[in-house]
Design an enzyme around this catalytic site. Sequence first.
Site, PDB file in Angstrom:
ATOM      1  N   GLU A   1      10.322 -93.496  24.432  1.00  0.00           N
ATOM      2  CA  GLU A   1       9.609 -92.317  23.951  1.00  0.00           C
ATOM      3  C   GLU A   1       9.282 -92.429  22.473  1.00  0.00           C
ATOM      4  O   GLU A   1       8.177 -92.189  22.036  1.00  0.00           O
ATOM      5  CB  GLU A   1      10.493 -91.071  24.113  1.00  0.00           C
ATOM      6  CG  GLU A   1      10.503 -90.476  25.475  1.00  0.00           C
ATOM      7  CD  GLU A   1      11.542 -89.385  25.579  1.00  0.00           C
ATOM      8  OE1 GLU A   1      11.796 -88.948  26.698  1.00  0.00           O
ATOM      9  OE2 GLU A   1      12.122 -88.974  24.555  1.00  0.00           O
TER      10      GLU A   1
ATOM     11  N   ASN B   1      19.922 -79.706  22.738  1.00  0.00           N
ATOM     12  CA  ASN B   1      18.485 -79.954  22.548  1.00  0.00           C
ATOM     13  C   ASN B   1      17.661 -79.737  23.816  1.00  0.00           C
ATOM     14  O   ASN B   1      16.600 -79.145  23.788  1.00  0.00           O
ATOM     15  CB  ASN B   1      18.250 -81.385  22.053  1.00  0.00           C
ATOM     16  CG  ASN B   1      18.856 -81.618  20.673  1.00  0.00           C
ATOM     17  OD1 ASN B   1      19.124 -80.669  19.934  1.00  0.00           O
ATOM     18  ND2 ASN B   1      19.085 -82.859  20.340  1.00  0.00           N
TER      19      ASN B   1
ATOM     20  N   GLY C   1      13.593 -86.692  27.918  1.00  0.00           N
ATOM     21  CA  GLY C   1      13.144 -87.714  28.859  1.00  0.00           C
ATOM     22  C   GLY C   1      14.278 -88.431  29.555  1.00  0.00           C
ATOM     23  O   GLY C   1      14.043 -89.361  30.327  1.00  0.00           O
TER      24      GLY C   1
ATOM     25  N   GLY D   1      17.265 -94.057  22.777  1.00  0.00           N
ATOM     26  CA  GLY D   1      17.032 -92.810  22.060  1.00  0.00           C
ATOM     27  C   GLY D   1      17.101 -92.971  20.554  1.00  0.00           C
ATOM     28  O   GLY D   1      17.359 -94.056  20.038  1.00  0.00           O
ATOM     29  N   VAL D   2      16.848 -91.865  19.857  1.00  0.00           N
ATOM     30  CA  VAL D   2      17.029 -91.846  18.411  1.00  0.00           C
ATOM     31  C   VAL D   2      18.461 -91.426  18.104  1.00  0.00           C
ATOM     32  O   VAL D   2      19.229 -91.149  19.001  1.00  0.00           O
ATOM     33  CB  VAL D   2      16.038 -90.869  17.734  1.00  0.00           C
ATOM     34  CG1 VAL D   2      14.656 -91.485  17.676  1.00  0.00           C
ATOM     35  CG2 VAL D   2      15.995 -89.540  18.446  1.00  0.00           C
ATOM     36  N   GLY D   3      18.825 -91.432  16.837  1.00  0.00           N
ATOM     37  CA  GLY D   3      20.170 -91.014  16.483  1.00  0.00           C
ATOM     38  C   GLY D   3      21.006 -92.199  16.070  1.00  0.00           C
ATOM     39  O   GLY D   3      20.562 -93.352  16.125  1.00  0.00           O
TER      40      GLY D   3
END
Lengths: 502, 502
Positions: free
Chosen positions: B293, B383, B387, B270-272
Amino acid sequence: MNTNYEQLSDRVRNIKLRNRITPPEMTASAVKDGATLATSGMARAGYPKAFPLALADRGRAGEKLQVNLYTGASVGEELDGQLSSLHMIKRRLPYQSIRSIRGEINNRNIFFVDQHLSQTAEQVRYGYLGKIDLAVIEALAITEDGGIIPTTSVGNSPTYAREAEAAVVEINTAQPPELEGIHDIYIPGDPPFRREIPLYRTQDRIGLPYIEVPLEKIHYIIGSDVADNPYSIAVPDEVSLKIAWQLCNFLKSEIAVGRLPANLLPVQSGVGTIGNAILEGLSEFSGVEIYSEVLQDNVFKLMEEGKIVAASGCAITLSQEGQKRYLPRLSLFKDRMVLRPQEISNQPELIRRLGVIAINTAVELDLYGQINSTHYMGSELLNGIGGSGDFARNGSLSIFVTPSTIKDGAISCIVPMVTHTDHTEHDVMIIVTEEGIADLRGLSAVERAESIIDNCAAPQYRSLLREYLMEAINMSGGNRPHLLEKAYQWHLRLQETGRMFE
Amino acid sequence: MNTNYEQLSDRVRNIKLRNRITPPEMTASAVKDGATLATSGMARAGYPKAFPLALADRGRAGEKLQVNLYTGASVGEELDGQLSSLHMIKRRLPYQSIRSIRGEINNRNIFFVDQHLSQTAEQVRYGYLGKIDLAVIEALAITEDGGIIPTTSVGNSPTYAREAEAAVVEINTAQPPELEGIHDIYIPGDPPFRREIPLYRTQDRIGLPYIEVPLEKIHYIIGSDVADNPYSIAVPDEVSLKIAWQLCNFLKSEIAVGRLPANLLPVQSGVGTIGNAILEGLSEFSGVEIYSEVLQDNVFKLMEEGKIVAASGCAITLSQEGQKRYLPRLSLFKDRMVLRPQEISNQPELIRRLGVIAINTAVELDLYGQINSTHYMGSELLNGIGGSGDFARNGSLSIFVTPSTIKDGAISCIVPMVTHTDHTEHDVMIIVTEEGIADLRGLSAVERAESIIDNCAAPQYRSLLREYLMEAINMSGGNRPHLLEKAYQWHLRLQETGRMFE
């Protein structure tokens, strides 16, 4: 056990293997304490019987012997029943459904690993579940080339036979020879080099009618003549019939608006009273296909009536009458019926490709559509998740059915918050009770709650559910308001008084 | 908005379409109250800007106008921010991530539908989410044949463009021309006639570099020159670095025992802050592939360093510096980097085939490994599931990462029972905190609890968790003991005192 050695020998078509025919007692004596056994069997069909009975004799004689037991899914009394009663099972996966072993799991005397049925075989191949010492596979026969022909289920047998150090083939002469040719055995490749699984229609065949193993892997061949425990089919009660009626009406309305073809999409449906009633209900449609785990009496019945045109499953689970009626005439069904490994019957890739209509049963569900399928009061295991997650997550329609109440209304199956979540709201499109249908597609959390209360809850619980919802909205707020201090009040009241509501 | 009409016209390579170039205000005026808009955009990349700003002007002028807004996933301030602040969004799906709209969702002023990102496009095609009036797609250019070339994300645009009554193409001249050729657009067929999705390696291309639509569907073409909201990358803190270190050590140990190849399997991350730290950590491996993603700064950095050899995603989300550094040099990456529709980047069939290592972040997790990813205190949306379910359920390894505590230890991220379940214990193999790794594969429920407490919980919470577990075992019993009356005591104490433990 009344082994006819001539008959047994005939079924071992590879002549070289005939000298591996051994009495079950001798075979069972090779099992060491702490060994991992991986057996055939799913939905109490096609599991070994002579081998576990001989193994149980060792325990009964006072020997300290515990094994890890991996199966396809649920198996019968001779295996789960005997070994668990004698405290001979240390670890068990991925599913079970009989009382004696369930008790031992809930006493935490057995370490139970609850798994999506599509995942066990690949986790074995990936090495996640340790080394398998012995595969024990019930078979109809061994082919000239040494291929193992399964019986009434496939389960995880292809992978177990391949990955185990050694294999015992238990040839069950009570299983009808007509089963030969019904199986389609295919093991997917493993990442990063797996290809597509080339199955595009319910009745497609993509593999071999037997399990391939190197000859040297088959250490012992034993005989058995015990039929699968017959499955007792409950006559559908009024509530189950109403649920099936609601469901079929819903499917008709989907056809009417053009969201489903007239012959539906391939249907997955469980066993049990509601499952039976639903299959009965499907007789209102024509050209139906079944892409499911378990093929039961009604699948055969509707096939004979021409209503079901193709059926794919992993196990044939029949009543005593069904065993008599359908097994000898299997050749009439075999061109339209396939038994597959559970990795294929439950494979996300295929369920999604075919657009399966997934119909599963909830133990309880909550306001927002979270589903509990496995644990009573959040603690006590019932059967396990089985294939419900494989189908519900990937089906083109994900439907959950449940009576609105049980125990004469003392327990509402729709509660403020489920005590255990197996399927999240993201995987639940349609709820069906005898009261009606909640179509949750495209709804927000609070809209879901309103739809479930208005359409599916029992009348006497509606205002109580609304009360909880309103209080949660006012006190907690948020997108899907819950009151943590009251979420389980109904369950606690049930524990104290035997009823959720007085 | 400073539209250069000459530049805009050049990007409309199909000459017949040039007369559909229209000012955004005029285009936005075609939207009726109650309309459903389906737009491009994912991970705040590649979403339309000029169109929603013009639409917002209508709301700002006092007009009563509400729309349903379907996107790929999260979009920027110009769209979610503006429209939600002006109360112009009635229904929203499938994901969001900015403060203003989150507030409106948690006030229940917006009906939010939280979906697995792989499922939205097919649900639109199946007719489950109603009719789409207008697709609004940010584009780099329109080809000679009328194909729409997306920008920094693909999202659900191919299906939205095909299924909508009409389309607006918003050509963003601020997006770098080098993006052309990075996209691979493929829409699966629908059941019962879907075939395999013919993708076998991370970098495979299976479709076209643009979205095909009939020319007559493009009603309006508008211009824009606003960059994507840059993504602010937090410098990894000590805890995130420790989590990444633990995770990379675990991956190395899997390689050492032969359960993973030396270059891993394709990685989703993931991002972050933690996601960034993990990507940094991956620089210790060679030949790594990303099947995820979102492609962020570190993916480009490690590609330049030769550590990442292929990357597939659905969106490019960069920091301001990353936009400057990487976008102009995209041609250097394009042979090893692909942007796909989110139905493909997140497709169960492909994630399972490739054996993706799924790494997702938990908001909180409980003793038995149930994961909350979406709701604070069970009620307040953060959020959305995004995914995470697509990857966690289907990856060959499903890993969840979280700090053991947040708010200086006031909140334990490991709790007796999660207040909302997004991922069930059946989908969670490995837990990573800065404290260590819990490897849950093949463990029973109580063994899972012991492993999580011993390896992952913060030292000051371990005895409290053990106390809950022991009391649950003694008082409730069962396979996975819980105390319904005390399950949320920690959360209730937090609500009262600001700490879970005093």
